[in-house]
Write an enzyme that holds these catalytic residues in place. Structure first.
Site, PDB file in Angstrom:
ATOM      1  N   ARG A   1      -6.063 -12.349  11.614  1.00  0.00           N
ATOM      2  CA  ARG A   1      -6.273 -10.965  11.183  1.00  0.00           C
ATOM      3  C   ARG A   1      -7.463 -10.290  11.865  1.00  0.00           C
ATOM      4  NH1 ARG A   1      -4.941 -10.987   5.167  1.00  0.00           N
ATOM      5  NH2 ARG A   1      -7.064 -10.301   4.777  1.00  0.00           N
TER       6      ARG A   1
ATOM      7  N   THR B   1      -0.088  -3.819   9.475  1.00  0.00           N
ATOM      8  CA  THR B   1      -0.068  -5.171   8.905  1.00  0.00           C
ATOM      9  C   THR B   1       0.340  -6.154   9.982  1.00  0.00           C
ATOM     10  OG1 THR B   1       1.108  -6.691   7.437  1.00  0.00           O
ATOM     11  CG2 THR B   1       2.269  -4.676   7.970  1.00  0.00           C
TER      12      THR B   1
ATOM     13  N   SER C   1       0.839  -1.208   0.000  1.00  0.00           N
ATOM     14  CA  SER C   1       0.000   0.000   0.000  1.00  0.00           C
ATOM     15  C   SER C   1       0.865   1.245   0.000  1.00  0.00           C
ATOM     16  CB  SER C   1      -0.898   0.019   1.238  1.00  0.00           C
ATOM     17  OG  SER C   1      -1.601  -1.191   1.337  1.00  0.00           O
TER      18      SER C   1
ATOM     19  N   ASP D   1       1.924  -8.697   9.525  1.00  0.00           N
ATOM     20  CA  ASP D   1       3.229  -9.272   9.174  1.00  0.00           C
ATOM     21  C   ASP D   1       4.384  -8.557   9.888  1.00  0.00           C
ATOM     22  OD1 ASP D   1       1.663 -10.737   7.497  1.00  0.00           O
ATOM     23  OD2 ASP D   1       2.276  -9.725   5.666  1.00  0.00           O
TER      24      ASP D   1
ATOM     25  N   MET E   1       0.692 -16.867   9.709  1.00  0.00           N
ATOM     26  CA  MET E   1       0.821 -15.974   8.549  1.00  0.00           C
ATOM     27  C   MET E   1       2.104 -15.157   8.672  1.00  0.00           C
ATOM     28  SD  MET E   1      -2.799 -14.343   7.492  1.00  0.00           S
ATOM     29  CE  MET E   1      -3.902 -15.208   6.387  1.00  0.00           C
TER      30      MET E   1
ATOM     31  N   HIS F   1      -6.709 -16.849   8.457  1.00  0.00           N
ATOM     32  CA  HIS F   1      -7.208 -15.480   8.641  1.00  0.00           C
ATOM     33  C   HIS F   1      -7.744 -15.182  10.028  1.00  0.00           C
ATOM     34  CE1 HIS F   1      -6.802 -15.847   4.333  1.00  0.00           C
ATOM     35  NE2 HIS F   1      -6.741 -14.531   4.300  1.00  0.00           N
TER      36      HIS F   1
HETATM   37  O1  F6P Z   1      -2.256  -8.999   5.561  1.00  0.00           O
HETATM   38  C1  F6P Z   1      -1.119  -9.764   5.530  1.00  0.00           C
HETATM   39  C2  F6P Z   1      -1.473 -11.201   5.202  1.00  0.00           C
HETATM   40  O2  F6P Z   1      -2.387 -11.704   6.134  1.00  0.00           O
HETATM   41  C3  F6P Z   1      -0.251 -12.087   5.073  1.00  0.00           C
HETATM   42  O3  F6P Z   1       0.224 -12.546   6.309  1.00  0.00           O
HETATM   43  C4  F6P Z   1      -0.767 -13.181   4.181  1.00  0.00           C
HETATM   44  O4  F6P Z   1       0.297 -13.764   3.466  1.00  0.00           O
HETATM   45  C5  F6P Z   1      -1.728 -12.458   3.275  1.00  0.00           C
HETATM   46  O5  F6P Z   1      -2.092 -11.271   3.935  1.00  0.00           O
HETATM   47  C6  F6P Z   1      -2.988 -13.218   2.943  1.00  0.00           C
HETATM   48  O6  F6P Z   1      -3.695 -12.471   2.025  1.00  0.00           O
HETATM   49  P1  F6P Z   1      -5.210 -12.726   1.621  1.00  0.00           P
HETATM   50  O7  F6P Z   1      -6.085 -12.247   2.708  1.00  0.00           O
HETATM   51  O8  F6P Z   1      -5.371 -11.948   0.379  1.00  0.00           O
HETATM   52  O9  F6P Z   1      -5.364 -14.207   1.439  1.00  0.00           O
END
Ligand code: F6P
Length: 319
Positions: free
Chosen positions: A255, A127, A106, A129, A171, A252
């Site tokens: 996240r 992020t 981004s 990450d 992740m 996910h």
């Molecule tokens: O936002 C970062 C992340 O979660 C990474 O750790 C992972 O590789 C990627 O996004 C996964 O992306 P998506 O949600 O598009 O599958």
């Protein structure tokens, strides 16, 4: 005349974006600015999906993961002609300042946007990450780490009961930060990350010996960016160590979820520094956080310096 300021979320969402949106609206109003939300990331800039925001839009969101205004990985924003449309849409609404919450990709887009159109902006590293150069902390990391910790603690219960190995895949894209910190804080037996070369066979004798001495289970944390599939690692444990093994790809769930106190506080501080910086004329910066505190770094420095995982953490795992 009042100045207009907008905010958008781009790339993978993180827990902490909603608390940041709340602070953004409240602190903008406090500073006599008119806050706007750009929905769906850079896509919303291109599609003119930009709406004025008020207190009522940020009620009841501080406790929620994700982002109320949506996020996206915009392919169109990679092209010059769409960035020109985005600038035109900002101009139509007289928006002169932009806050962007996002990761490395981004910020690369934002950098181009700045070079072409000289927009005044401030970037907030966001992020899970934690792989942005110049900052030791990105919004959302603490919530993700706590999610991982909670899951590993639960898996440990069943691993013990069944005498099994669990490969837990975290992740992080090409970065091993989440895996490494989770390894240290969850006491796992093995951690595999892209930054460190490894050969499973180097552990064979040690692990066999431990089983003979009564070890009931192994927890292995594997970062998604390593060379091997988690299923291959599980197979290695079954064949070489002789222990039943299972794989858990956390995916996910890392996240989302209720933002931790740390992420709510960091969201509050990041936004405060972003708006203060813009009002003081810091027009092209990313807010970075290190042990010394918050600092404004130029976007040029941040996007053009390769990210390096903390050496001290790497030493812990290698010792
Ligand atoms: O936002 C970062 C992340 O979660 C990474 O750790 C992972 O590789 C990627 O996004 C996964 O992306 P998506 O949600 O598009 O599958």
């Amino acid at each position: 005349m009042k100045q207009n300021i907008a905010i958008l979320c781009s790339g993978g969402d993180v827990s902490g974006m909603n608390p940041a949106l709340k602070r953004f609206v409240e602190y903008s109003l406090q500073n006599n600015l008119v806050p706007y939300f750009v929905n769906e990331g850079y896509e919303g800039l291109i599609d003119n999906n930009i709406k004025k925001a008020d207190y009522c839009h940020v009620a009841n969101i501080i406790n929620r993961g994700g982002t109320k205004i949506g996020s996206a990985r915009s392919k169109r924003f990679m092209h010059k002609e769409y960035r020109a449309i985005a600038k035109h849409n900002l101009d139509k609404l007289h928006i002169t300042m932009l806050v962007v919450m996002g990761g490395d990709g981004s910020f690369k887009g934002l950098h181009k946007f700045y070079q072409e159109h000289k927009i005044r902006f401030c970037g907030i590293p966001s992020t899970i990450d934690n792989d942005i150069s110049g900052t030791e902390y990105c919004l959302g990391v603490d919530t993700a780490l706590n999610m991982i910790k909670f899951t590993i603690d639960s898996i440990r219960d069943t691993a013990y009961s069944f005498k099994r190995t669990f490969i837990i895949e975290t992740m992080g894209n090409k970065c091993g930060y989440l895996a490494l910190v989770s390894h240290i804080t969850s006491g796992s037996e093995l951690c595999l990350i892209p930054e460190i070369e490894y050969n499973l066979n180097d552990y064979e004798q040690k692990f066999r010996h431990e089983i003979q001495n009564g070890r009931r289970y192994f927890i292995v944390i594997a970062a998604e960016g390593i060379k091997q599939d988690s299923a291959e690692i599980a197979q290695w444990f079954e064949e070489k160590i002789g222990i039943e093994s299972r794989v858990n790809v956390l995916g996910h769930l890392q996240r989302g979820g209720n933002p931790t106190v740390k992420d709510r506080l960091m969201a509050y501080k990041f936004i405060t520094y972003a708006i203060d910086g813009l009002l003081q004329g810091k027009d092209e910066s990313i807010i970075c956080y290190t042990e010394e505190g918050f600092d404004y770094k130029t976007i040029d420095t941040v996007v053009n310096t390769p990210y390096q995982l903390d050496n001290e953490l790497i030493k812990f795992i290698s010792s």
